[in-house]
Design a protein around this motif. Sequence first.
Motif, PDB file in Angstrom:
ATOM      1  N   LEU A  28       0.833  -1.206   0.000  1.00 22.57           N
ATOM      2  CA  LEU A  28       0.000   0.000   0.000  1.00 22.57           C
ATOM      3  C   LEU A  28       0.869   1.258   0.000  1.00 22.57           C
ATOM      4  O   LEU A  28       0.658   2.170  -0.809  1.00 22.57           O
ATOM      5  CB  LEU A  28      -0.916  -0.045   1.234  1.00 22.57           C
ATOM      6  N   ALA A  29       1.851   1.317   0.889  1.00 24.97           N
ATOM      7  CA  ALA A  29       2.735   2.492   0.946  1.00 24.97           C
ATOM      8  C   ALA A  29       3.469   2.663  -0.387  1.00 24.97           C
ATOM      9  O   ALA A  29       3.579   3.775  -0.922  1.00 24.97           O
ATOM     10  CB  ALA A  29       3.733   2.346   2.098  1.00 24.97           C
ATOM     11  N   ASN A  62      -4.715   5.778   3.294  1.00 27.92           N
ATOM     12  CA  ASN A  62      -3.777   6.893   3.486  1.00 27.92           C
ATOM     13  C   ASN A  62      -4.347   7.927   4.454  1.00 27.92           C
ATOM     14  O   ASN A  62      -5.552   8.156   4.485  1.00 27.92           O
ATOM     15  CB  ASN A  62      -3.458   7.566   2.145  1.00 27.92           C
ATOM     16  N   PRO A  63      -3.459   8.584   5.222  1.00 21.22           N
ATOM     17  CA  PRO A  63      -3.895   9.676   6.095  1.00 21.22           C
ATOM     18  C   PRO A  63      -4.431  10.844   5.274  1.00 21.22           C
ATOM     19  O   PRO A  63      -3.860  11.187   4.231  1.00 21.22           O
ATOM     20  CB  PRO A  63      -2.615  10.101   6.820  1.00 21.22           C
ATOM     21  N   SER A  74       4.406   3.300   8.310  1.00 19.91           N
ATOM     22  CA  SER A  74       3.974   3.696   9.663  1.00 19.91           C
ATOM     23  C   SER A  74       2.939   4.828   9.657  1.00 19.91           C
ATOM     24  O   SER A  74       2.335   5.121  10.686  1.00 19.91           O
ATOM     25  CB  SER A  74       5.181   4.125  10.496  1.00 19.91           C
ATOM     26  N   ASP A  75       2.725   5.454   8.509  1.00 18.68           N
ATOM     27  CA  ASP A  75       1.731   6.538   8.425  1.00 18.68           C
ATOM     28  C   ASP A  75       0.315   6.024   8.157  1.00 18.68           C
ATOM     29  O   ASP A  75      -0.663   6.752   8.360  1.00 18.68           O
ATOM     30  CB  ASP A  75       2.094   7.502   7.280  1.00 18.68           C
ATOM     31  N   LEU A  76       0.198   4.803   7.665  1.00 12.97           N
ATOM     32  CA  LEU A  76      -1.113   4.280   7.248  1.00 12.97           C
ATOM     33  C   LEU A  76      -2.056   4.173   8.441  1.00 12.97           C
ATOM     34  O   LEU A  76      -1.612   3.911   9.568  1.00 12.97           O
ATOM     35  CB  LEU A  76      -0.939   2.915   6.578  1.00 12.97           C
ATOM     36  N   ILE A  77      -3.333   4.370   8.197  1.00 20.08           N
ATOM     37  CA  ILE A  77      -4.325   4.268   9.272  1.00 20.08           C
ATOM     38  C   ILE A  77      -5.311   3.150   8.932  1.00 20.08           C
ATOM     39  O   ILE A  77      -5.517   2.815   7.769  1.00 20.08           O
ATOM     40  CB  ILE A  77      -5.083   5.606   9.467  1.00 20.08           C
ATOM     41  N   GLU A  87      -6.638   2.471  14.296  1.00 23.80           N
ATOM     42  CA  GLU A  87      -5.192   2.320  14.397  1.00 23.80           C
ATOM     43  C   GLU A  87      -4.552   3.444  13.591  1.00 23.80           C
ATOM     44  O   GLU A  87      -5.009   3.752  12.483  1.00 23.80           O
ATOM     45  CB  GLU A  87      -4.774   0.956  13.824  1.00 23.80           C
ATOM     46  N   GLY A  88      -3.512   4.062  14.163  1.00 21.56           N
ATOM     47  CA  GLY A  88      -2.855   5.165  13.459  1.00 21.56           C
ATOM     48  C   GLY A  88      -3.233   6.501  14.079  1.00 21.56           C
ATOM     49  O   GLY A  88      -4.130   6.581  14.923  1.00 21.56           O
ATOM     50  N   GLU A  89      -2.535   7.539  13.656  1.00 16.03           N
ATOM     51  CA  GLU A  89      -2.657   8.819  14.348  1.00 16.03           C
ATOM     52  C   GLU A  89      -3.162   9.957  13.465  1.00 16.03           C
ATOM     53  O   GLU A  89      -3.000  11.122  13.822  1.00 16.03           O
ATOM     54  CB  GLU A  89      -1.296   9.196  14.944  1.00 16.03           C
TER      55      GLU A  89
END
Length: 255
Positions: A28-29, A62-63, A74-77, A87-89
Amino acid sequence: MAELRLPFSRPPAFDSVDDERLHLKQRLAASFRMFGRFGFSEGVAGHITARDPEFPETFWVNPFGMNFSHIRVSDLIRVDHHGEVVEGEYHVNTAAFAIHSQVHAARPDVVAAAHAHSIYGKSWSSLGRTLDPLTQDSCAFYGDHVLFDDFTGVVLDTEEGKRIAHALGDSKAAILRNHGNLTVGKSVDEAVWWFITMERTCQAQLLAEAAGTPVLIDEEAAALTATQVGSDGAGWFSYQPLYEWITRAEPDLFD
Ligand SMILES: [Zn+2]
């Protein structure tokens, strides 16, 4: 003589759900980085989603507001079927939830879905027509894409997403009139490859029709070619050189 091999692995099998999830998030990334390189971003528009292997009613996305070209694993939600980030920020794009949650709900076979406001896709979408079998590559969509023949503004509610999912039916792609393309697949690889090749198919038809009157591939040859270039396996396979390229060019996507 040495045994010949391909420059990439076959579709992987997984020993654990954690391994499968990591694989999915890496694909995905990498796909967002490809979309960035291909120039598919338009401000904050566009999303690719991937169903979680352990919690299939949730998906990774994606954020909201992050440039495709910056997205790391690490950015994926992860978002649930109520649109909550579990999950994710980062925030989720409401349109991503409204469209993709309904596509994933309507199509249990679909692992991933891709949508962006890329220039040739949205130009073609304004014509209100499906694509013709003009080239070998375009046959991937022969008899396997639909026109969502409506536009009522930004898709913000799940009722509109349901209508899009209904129009999509069993197809691999939908042209959302006056908006852009949506593609789906049994893997991230497949959904993203269909999006990329559909964008270029729109470009090819726009170019050909601007230059003259294209000769169409006849029905029998188009149907045969569709089985050759339009299968799940062909979609997965075609993505692999792009993955090898982007992961070598931008290894920080794995962070
Ligand atoms: Zn959109």
